[in-house]
Design a protein around this motif. Structure first.
Motif, PDB file in Angstrom:
ATOM      1  N   UNK A 146      16.033 -25.979  36.121  1.00  0.00           N
ATOM      2  CA  UNK A 146      15.907 -25.390  34.782  1.00  0.00           C
ATOM      3  C   UNK A 146      17.251 -25.113  34.130  1.00  0.00           C
ATOM      4  N   UNK A 147      18.311 -25.290  34.869  1.00  0.00           N
ATOM      5  CA  UNK A 147      19.657 -24.958  34.403  1.00  0.00           C
ATOM      6  C   UNK A 147      19.734 -23.502  33.942  1.00  0.00           C
ATOM      7  N   UNK A 148      19.144 -22.636  34.740  1.00  0.00           N
ATOM      8  CA  UNK A 148      19.231 -21.204  34.463  1.00  0.00           C
ATOM      9  C   UNK A 148      20.430 -20.654  35.219  1.00  0.00           C
ATOM     10  N   UNK A 149      21.213 -19.875  34.514  1.00  0.00           N
ATOM     11  CA  UNK A 149      22.345 -19.237  35.182  1.00  0.00           C
ATOM     12  C   UNK A 149      21.816 -18.073  36.009  1.00  0.00           C
ATOM     13  N   UNK A 150      22.070 -18.130  37.307  1.00  0.00           N
ATOM     14  CA  UNK A 150      21.534 -17.074  38.164  1.00  0.00           C
ATOM     15  C   UNK A 150      22.623 -16.064  38.524  1.00  0.00           C
ATOM     16  N   UNK A 151      23.767 -16.576  38.911  1.00  0.00           N
ATOM     17  CA  UNK A 151      24.834 -15.657  39.332  1.00  0.00           C
ATOM     18  C   UNK A 151      26.160 -16.175  38.809  1.00  0.00           C
ATOM     19  N   UNK A 152      27.096 -15.283  38.654  1.00  0.00           N
ATOM     20  CA  UNK A 152      28.454 -15.766  38.415  1.00  0.00           C
ATOM     21  C   UNK A 152      29.449 -14.910  39.187  1.00  0.00           C
ATOM     22  N   UNK A 153      30.492 -15.552  39.625  1.00  0.00           N
ATOM     23  CA  UNK A 153      31.496 -14.925  40.486  1.00  0.00           C
ATOM     24  C   UNK A 153      32.820 -15.029  39.764  1.00  0.00           C
ATOM     25  N   UNK A 154      33.515 -13.927  39.701  1.00  0.00           N
ATOM     26  CA  UNK A 154      34.730 -13.913  38.913  1.00  0.00           C
ATOM     27  C   UNK A 154      35.946 -13.675  39.792  1.00  0.00           C
ATOM     28  N   UNK A 155      36.952 -14.467  39.580  1.00  0.00           N
ATOM     29  CA  UNK A 155      38.204 -14.254  40.285  1.00  0.00           C
ATOM     30  C   UNK A 155      39.312 -14.300  39.249  1.00  0.00           C
ATOM     31  N   UNK A 156      40.553 -14.173  39.688  1.00  0.00           N
ATOM     32  CA  UNK A 156      41.623 -14.051  38.698  1.00  0.00           C
ATOM     33  C   UNK A 156      42.417 -15.331  38.489  1.00  0.00           C
ATOM     34  N   UNK A 157      42.177 -16.314  39.319  1.00  0.00           N
ATOM     35  CA  UNK A 157      42.950 -17.558  39.177  1.00  0.00           C
ATOM     36  C   UNK A 157      41.993 -18.712  38.903  1.00  0.00           C
ATOM     37  N   UNK A 158      42.502 -19.810  38.368  1.00  0.00           N
ATOM     38  CA  UNK A 158      41.628 -20.952  38.116  1.00  0.00           C
ATOM     39  C   UNK A 158      40.933 -21.415  39.402  1.00  0.00           C
ATOM     40  N   UNK A 159      39.668 -21.764  39.279  1.00  0.00           N
ATOM     41  CA  UNK A 159      38.911 -22.228  40.443  1.00  0.00           C
ATOM     42  C   UNK A 159      38.939 -23.750  40.472  1.00  0.00           C
ATOM     43  N   UNK A 160      39.415 -24.292  41.579  1.00  0.00           N
ATOM     44  CA  UNK A 160      39.458 -25.748  41.728  1.00  0.00           C
ATOM     45  C   UNK A 160      38.342 -26.260  42.612  1.00  0.00           C
ATOM     46  N   UNK A 161      37.868 -25.411  43.512  1.00  0.00           N
ATOM     47  CA  UNK A 161      36.903 -25.891  44.490  1.00  0.00           C
ATOM     48  C   UNK A 161      35.909 -24.791  44.796  1.00  0.00           C
ATOM     49  N   UNK A 162      34.663 -25.180  45.031  1.00  0.00           N
ATOM     50  CA  UNK A 162      33.637 -24.206  45.389  1.00  0.00           C
ATOM     51  C   UNK A 162      32.843 -24.740  46.569  1.00  0.00           C
ATOM     52  N   UNK A 163      32.268 -23.827  47.351  1.00  0.00           N
ATOM     53  CA  UNK A 163      31.396 -24.232  48.446  1.00  0.00           C
ATOM     54  C   UNK A 163      30.400 -23.120  48.696  1.00  0.00           C
ATOM     55  N   UNK A 164      29.231 -23.495  49.237  1.00  0.00           N
ATOM     56  CA  UNK A 164      28.205 -22.508  49.552  1.00  0.00           C
ATOM     57  C   UNK A 164      27.925 -22.572  51.039  1.00  0.00           C
ATOM     58  N   UNK A 165      27.827 -21.422  51.640  1.00  0.00           N
ATOM     59  CA  UNK A 165      27.495 -21.424  53.056  1.00  0.00           C
ATOM     60  C   UNK A 165      26.033 -21.819  53.220  1.00  0.00           C
ATOM     61  N   UNK A 166      25.749 -22.757  54.109  1.00  0.00           N
ATOM     62  CA  UNK A 166      24.351 -23.113  54.335  1.00  0.00           C
ATOM     63  C   UNK A 166      23.646 -22.087  55.209  1.00  0.00           C
ATOM     64  N   UNK A 167      24.388 -21.192  55.776  1.00  0.00           N
ATOM     65  CA  UNK A 167      23.836 -20.284  56.760  1.00  0.00           C
ATOM     66  C   UNK A 167      23.653 -18.867  56.217  1.00  0.00           C
ATOM     67  N   UNK A 168      24.697 -18.372  55.620  1.00  0.00           N
ATOM     68  CA  UNK A 168      24.668 -17.007  55.109  1.00  0.00           C
ATOM     69  C   UNK A 168      24.739 -17.036  53.588  1.00  0.00           C
ATOM     70  N   UNK A 169      24.456 -15.910  52.992  1.00  0.00           N
ATOM     71  CA  UNK A 169      24.541 -15.843  51.546  1.00  0.00           C
ATOM     72  C   UNK A 169      25.990 -15.614  51.110  1.00  0.00           C
ATOM     73  N   UNK A 170      26.778 -16.637  51.353  1.00  0.00           N
ATOM     74  CA  UNK A 170      28.175 -16.541  50.957  1.00  0.00           C
ATOM     75  C   UNK A 170      28.531 -17.731  50.093  1.00  0.00           C
ATOM     76  N   UNK A 171      29.361 -17.497  49.088  1.00  0.00           N
ATOM     77  CA  UNK A 171      29.979 -18.618  48.395  1.00  0.00           C
ATOM     78  C   UNK A 171      31.486 -18.471  48.550  1.00  0.00           C
ATOM     79  N   UNK A 172      32.160 -19.604  48.549  1.00  0.00           N
ATOM     80  CA  UNK A 172      33.609 -19.604  48.706  1.00  0.00           C
ATOM     81  C   UNK A 172      34.221 -20.252  47.470  1.00  0.00           C
ATOM     82  N   UNK A 173      35.238 -19.608  46.928  1.00  0.00           N
ATOM     83  CA  UNK A 173      35.954 -20.177  45.797  1.00  0.00           C
ATOM     84  C   UNK A 173      37.394 -20.427  46.223  1.00  0.00           C
TER      85      UNK A 173
END
Lengths: 738, 362
Positions: free
Chosen positions: B258-285
């Motif tokens: 549906x292209x619904x925005x569910x969550x957003x994560x904010x950091x202070x520097x430009x994000x070049x890469x993202x990943x999601x843990x398949x195991x835990x509810x973690x995302x890595x920026x």
């Protein structure tokens, strides 16, 4: 003016329209000859009804009463006078004569060239311009006004002093009622409580920040560990904002001038001060007056820029005085400032009376008093070569510094001058001095003068201090030299309201910090060293406004090292770092301190709030962070004794606040838990949805994979379920905690 | 071809960071976790990819040779030689037999994973920025940049079962409305029915793969404000994560259907890469100050840190430091027990989580 008029007028002047090239006529910008453009005319139609059309007629009274024989002579004289001030219309002078006595009546009417109105087009404007140029009657429009102003009070001879009025005024003045009516007394409307923020139940302080286009005022709510917004406005100011010294007003700068804001509950505009392109503002310490500054870059770079300074009464908005001149007259001495002049140009004498302010210029100190806004004794003080002046923060005592002259033949001098008497209270001559800096202690008890002296070779300098005890008899002076005379002094700061001061000295990158006291139990009359901290990463000192605590800060080159130091116990309470911090400001109560990274560089802009003892409370990141300023508080009404008493029985009071703190933190954790729970539920809803969709699509997927059953996917699902159990664990644990 | 080049190095635990995290009741991820530092590339890393079994790690860099590593101990198994430009992206088939790579030499190549042989070369008029195999591996989506007159586009290629039958024709070509902006990533949606793309024009688009029509695009209000640099999807294709350079340096989690925005994560520097843990509810920026803007004053200024966030609470959990340049690539092992990061510094850092990572409570 109709086209016929134009033709007639042109014919009168012998102008042939066919020979006029309208395009070659440039209208002077901004000049409309009193001819409104068409659209303006529409709006002003209503007004024109009231216009009697006698605006160009004046009435001159107190003329001599002369018989018929002298009539022409008098007429000649009057014409001569008024022809200098404007062009009298043909037959525009009418001096009535008493029909019986044939004597004049002692007054006359003069009609000046009629202002032209009602024109409709640009063509008319041009014609008007053309005619004006041919007639050479520039500025005749205001002739009547002008003539009235200039000739009112003109002395024809001893007994005949002209009284000139506009003809239109007569009507108005005649209509004044014979009987005086007392003006209606307007009921008193109590103004807003401008100091309501001081009565905050939670005793919080406010601070203003500017970031990007926004200016925001917050409560510093340390219990919530977050700022609570009070007022936010984009483009509130065009350059910066500033609190008044007692915190009542917030001043914003605009193209048109400055404005002050304040009020009981929110920020409303209280007053505006018109000063086009204002660049800097400064309040008097009792916030009665506002000084605004504007400088204009000269078109020719060799010229000095033009400076205009205005002094306003803050409450009424009235301009009390303005100063104009070239920047040269304003630019001596003082720290920093903008191109053009050092700011503040006018330095206000201490205390809340706002009685005196002083300006330093070449060889003179001009001290003004605010009753009349003129110089004290009508003249400036002549002090040859004076380079710096400094007011005592509490008394009207001015300290001044005069450097060496004549290649060292005449010694440098530091002097204290009492204002308004201009009596020199104390002076000290100093030899082989390269520079002096004066530091007043905040209650005006001491003055420290940092003296940089040349070594014998004159190649380098070393520093020492001259310490003046202002409040003691004859103002004794003490000389203080550091243990190592050759140490460079990096920073100096008096303890506010206290008797101690701190000095950073030595060589970068690890200078020492020393604390001295003007008063110790053993040595009441002599300065003594309390301690030296060796090799600190610090280049700036920030005393708490209540004294006792100090932050040794390493800004800029030191990347924002902070050391919270207790000077009573001479121990470090905490060390911390606010990486790249550029600014540090204590709140006015000395309970909290804000460190900020402002937009001097792009990285990590924002601010951090710390407790006085160096515990980080919260941190806010804002891009393009420009400014942070705590709202100052007026001084407390409590006497020193009362304050001491409270300090002694602090435990009694603190119980109440501790209980409140506890309540808030419980409430917070409760709210937090609720929030987390809601978020988790929402997320689980998504996951359930995804899972069912995935299940539904299982067969299709299998087909896409050529019939391969993706048993691994099932495993993945199990893994996810485990994860949820894990999370539910988390919730349970928190419940147990409470 | 199995030259091992393995070295290990401590994480360089930073006292400041450590204390800060302790005081803010966060827990640190790493105390004993030691990364394996894999030095095989001479130029900045661009992309990392694990195979489905999680035993192989493919890395792409600006040097011309994609490299294959053992995902467990970081042993280098081999390289894929043949590209003549920076390699931007790669994908591996479900059975780990085929590798597809996209390169700045204006080609995308199919490889045999085991032998390292080139199977086919797709030629384009501009560099191939991203590649992704469909479910079933019969299709691949390849995005190309704009270049001299050629506008940026998304190509769908059919991947033949037998490399002999492989043809270079596109099944479908989608052109981005903004032709002068790069499409940095395009991936397949659920059941290959859609393609999700994101790029420099900041808009996320969902395309219908049957008709080539644009189905949905992200709203300006909620979407990214600056170039989308990375896009990674969940294992079950239900949601995906995008990272962007925008001023808040955001990563956003979207529902893929549906292209619904569910969550957003904010950091202070430009994000070049993202990943999601398949195991835990973690995302890595991952990201960091742009290489050209990196200050010389302090290594901390750049923030070259892989930051972990709690997926649900959107709160930062901790960070893993170590790179001395911006992080360009991140990938989670499908088992969720290790992840690797690739930096502008040319290193791949392979991190196996400690047991305490799995018990983080926040």
């Amino acid at each position: 003016m109709e086209v016929v008029d134009i033709d007639a007028r042109a014919a009168k002047l012998g102008i042939d329209w066919s020979q006029v090239n309208f395009d070659s006529i440039q209208l002077p910008p901004g000049e409309d000859f009193g001819i409104e453009s068409d659209d303006e005319a529409v709006y002003q139609d209503d007004q024109s009804e009231f216009d009697t059309g006698f605006g160009n007629i004046i009435v001159v009274d107190h003329l001599p009463v002369v018989p018929k024989e002298k009539f022409e002579k008098l007429e000649g004289v009057v014409k001569k006078i008024y022809n200098q001030l404007g062009v009298i219309k043909e037959n525009g002078l009418w001096m009535p004569v008493d029909p019986d006595t044939k004597m004049t009546l002692g007054y006359c009417f003069i009609e000046f060239n009629t202002p032209q109105k009602g024109a409709r087009t640009r063509l008319f404007l041009m014609v008007e311009y053309f005619l004006r140029v041919s007639l050479n009657v520039w500025g005749s429009l205001q002739e009547a006004q002008n003539a009235k102003e200039k000739s009112h009070g003109y002395k024809l001879d001893k007994s005949h002093i002209f009284a000139v009025n506009m003809f239109d005024d007569f009507d108005r003045l005649m209509n004044v009622k014979e009987e005086w009516e007392p003006p209606q007394a307007r009921p008193y409307v109590p103004g807003e409580n401008l100091q309501k923020w001081l009565t905050d139940e939670k005793a919080r302080d406010q601070l203003v920040i500017r970031s990007g286009p926004d200016t925001e005022v917050f409560w510093n709510d340390t219990r919530q560990k977050a700022p609570e917004p009070v007022h936010k406005r984009p483009y509130w100011t065009e350059s910066y904002v500033q609190w008044s010294p007692l915190g009542t007003y917030l001043v914003t700068l605009h193209k048109q001038g400055a404005a002050v804001w304040g009020g009981a509950d929110t920020f409303t505009r209280l007053m505006r001060y018109q000063h086009s392109m204002v660049k800097l503002v400064d309040f008097s310490p009792g916030e009665k007056y506002l000084v605004t500054y504007h400088s204009q870059e000269p078109s020719n770079p060799r010229d000095a820029s033009k400076v205009e300074i205005k002094v306003f009464d803050v409450r009424t908005g009235r301009m009390m005085r303005d100063f104009k001149g070239s920047a040269d007259e304003f630019s001596i001495g003082g720290p920093g400032g903008v191109a053009g002049a050092s700011w503040p140009v006018f330095r206000w004498a201490g205390g809340k009376d706002d009685k005196y302010f002083a300006k330093l210029s070449k060889n003179t100190i001009s001290v003004y008093e605010t009753e009349t806004f003129s110089l004290i004794d009508k003249k400036s003080m002549k002090v040859d070569n004076v380079v710096d002046i400094c007011w005592s923060p509490t008394d009207s005592i001015l300290s001044l510094f005069v450097p060496e002259q004549g290649g060292g033949n005449q010694p440098a001098k530091v002097a204290l001058v009492q204002i308004p008497s201009k009596v020199e209270l104390r002076q000290k001559n100093l030899f082989s001095v390269s520079d002096c800096k004066m530091y007043w202690q905040s209650s005006g008890e001491y003055l420290a003068v940092k003296v940089d002296r040349y070594t014998k070779t004159k190649k380098s300098t070393y520093s020492g201090f001259e310490l003046f005890r202002i409040k003691e008899r004859d103002i004794p002076i003490e000389v203080l030299e550091l243990d190592n005379k050759n140490d460079k002094i990096i920073a100096f700061a008096w303890e506010p309201k206290g008797h101690r001061f701190a000095v950073i000295h030595g060589d970068q990158p690890r200078p020492d910090v020393s604390f001295y006291s003007m008063k110790t139990a053993q040595n009441t009359g002599r300065v003594s060293k309390l301690a030296t901290l060796k090799a600190k990463q610090a280049n700036a000192l920030f005393w708490s406004p209540t004294g006792k605590y100090i932050i040794l800060a390493g800004l800029k080159g030191f990347n924002g090292q902070l050391e919270f130091f207790n000077v009573d116990e001479l121990e470090t309470m905490a060390t911390a770092e606010h990486f790249m911090a550029t600014d540090i400001e204590w709140d006015p109560t000395g309970r909290y301190v804000a460190t900020a990274v402002t937009s001097v560089h792009e990285m990590e802009n924002g601010f951090t709030i710390w407790s006085f003892n160096g515990i980080m409370l919260y941190r806010i990141l804002k891009d393009h962070f420009f400014q942070l300023a705590w709202r100052p508080r007026p001084p407390s009404f409590l006497t020193a004794e009362k304050e001491e008493e409270i300090a002694k029985t602090l435990k009694k009071y603190s119980k109440k606040y501790e209980a409140e703190d506890q309540d808030v933190s419980l409430l917070l954790s409760e709210q937090d838990r609720e929030k987390r729970k809601a978020l988790k539920e929402e997320w689980e809803k998504w996951v359930m949805q995804w899972k069912s969709l995935h299940e539904e699509e299982k067969l299709v997927r299998q087909n896409l994979r050529d019939g391969e059953v993706s048993d691994v996917e099932e495993d993945e699902y199990e893994a996810k379920e485990v994860e949820f159990e894990d999370l539910i664990d988390v919730t349970e644990e928190i419940v147990q905690e409470s | 071809m199995t030259m091992a080049c393995v070295s290990t190095e401590g994480l360089g635990l930073d006292g400041r960071r450590f204390n800060q995290m302790r005081s803010s009741s966060h827990q640190t991820l790493e105390t004993r976790m030691r990364p394996i530092l894999m030095k095989g590339h001479e130029r900045p890393l661009t992309f990392l990819r694990y195979n489905r079994d999680g035993d192989l790690l493919f890395s792409c860099a600006k040097d011309h040779t994609p490299t294959l590593w053992l995902a467990d101990n970081g042993e280098r198994l081999g390289t894929y030689g043949g590209h003549n430009g920076a390699v931007w992206c790669c994908d591996v088939s479900r059975d780990s037999s085929r590798l597809v790579t996209g390169s700045a030499d204006q080609t995308a190549k199919l490889w045999d994973v085991k032998s390292g042989k080139q199977l086919f070369t797709f030629n384009f008029g501009s560099s191939a920025r991203s590649v992704d195999f469909s479910v079933g591996d019969h299709l691949a989506v390849i995005t190309t940049d704009h270049f001299m007159g050629v506008s940026s586009a998304i190509h769908v290629k059919r991947i033949a079962e037998d490399p002999q039958d492989q043809v270079g024709d596109s099944v479908l070509v989608l052109q981005s409305p903004d032709r002068k902006k790069k499409i940095n990533r395009a991936v397949w949606g659920p059941l290959n029915q859609t393609i999700v793309s994101g790029g420099e024009d900041t808009v996320i688009r969902i395309w219908d793969t049957e008709t080539g029509k644009l189905l949905k695009q992200s709203d300006e209000e909620v979407g990214h404000k600056e170039a989308i640099t990375s896009l990674c999807k969940a294992a079950d294709d239900s949601h995906f994560l995008t990272g962007s350079h925008d001023k808040t340096a955001k990563a956003c989690l979207w529902d893929m259907r549906t292209l619904t925005l569910i969550k957003s994560y904010t950091t202070v520097v430009p994000v070049n890469a993202v990943a999601m843990s398949p195991l835990l509810n973690h995302v890595v920026l991952g990201g960091g100050q742009d290489a050209s803007a990196v200050t010389t004053t302090d290594h901390r200024a750049g923030k070259f840190e892989a930051k972990f966030y709690d997926t649900i609470l959107e709160e930062e959990i901790g960070g893993v430091k170590g790179h001395f340049g911006p992080i360009n690539a991140l990938a989670f092992n499908p088992d969720g027990k290790s992840f690797s990061s690739g930096g502008e510094d040319g290193y791949v850092r392979l991190h196996h989580f400690d047991s305490n990572y799995f018990n983080i409570k926040i």
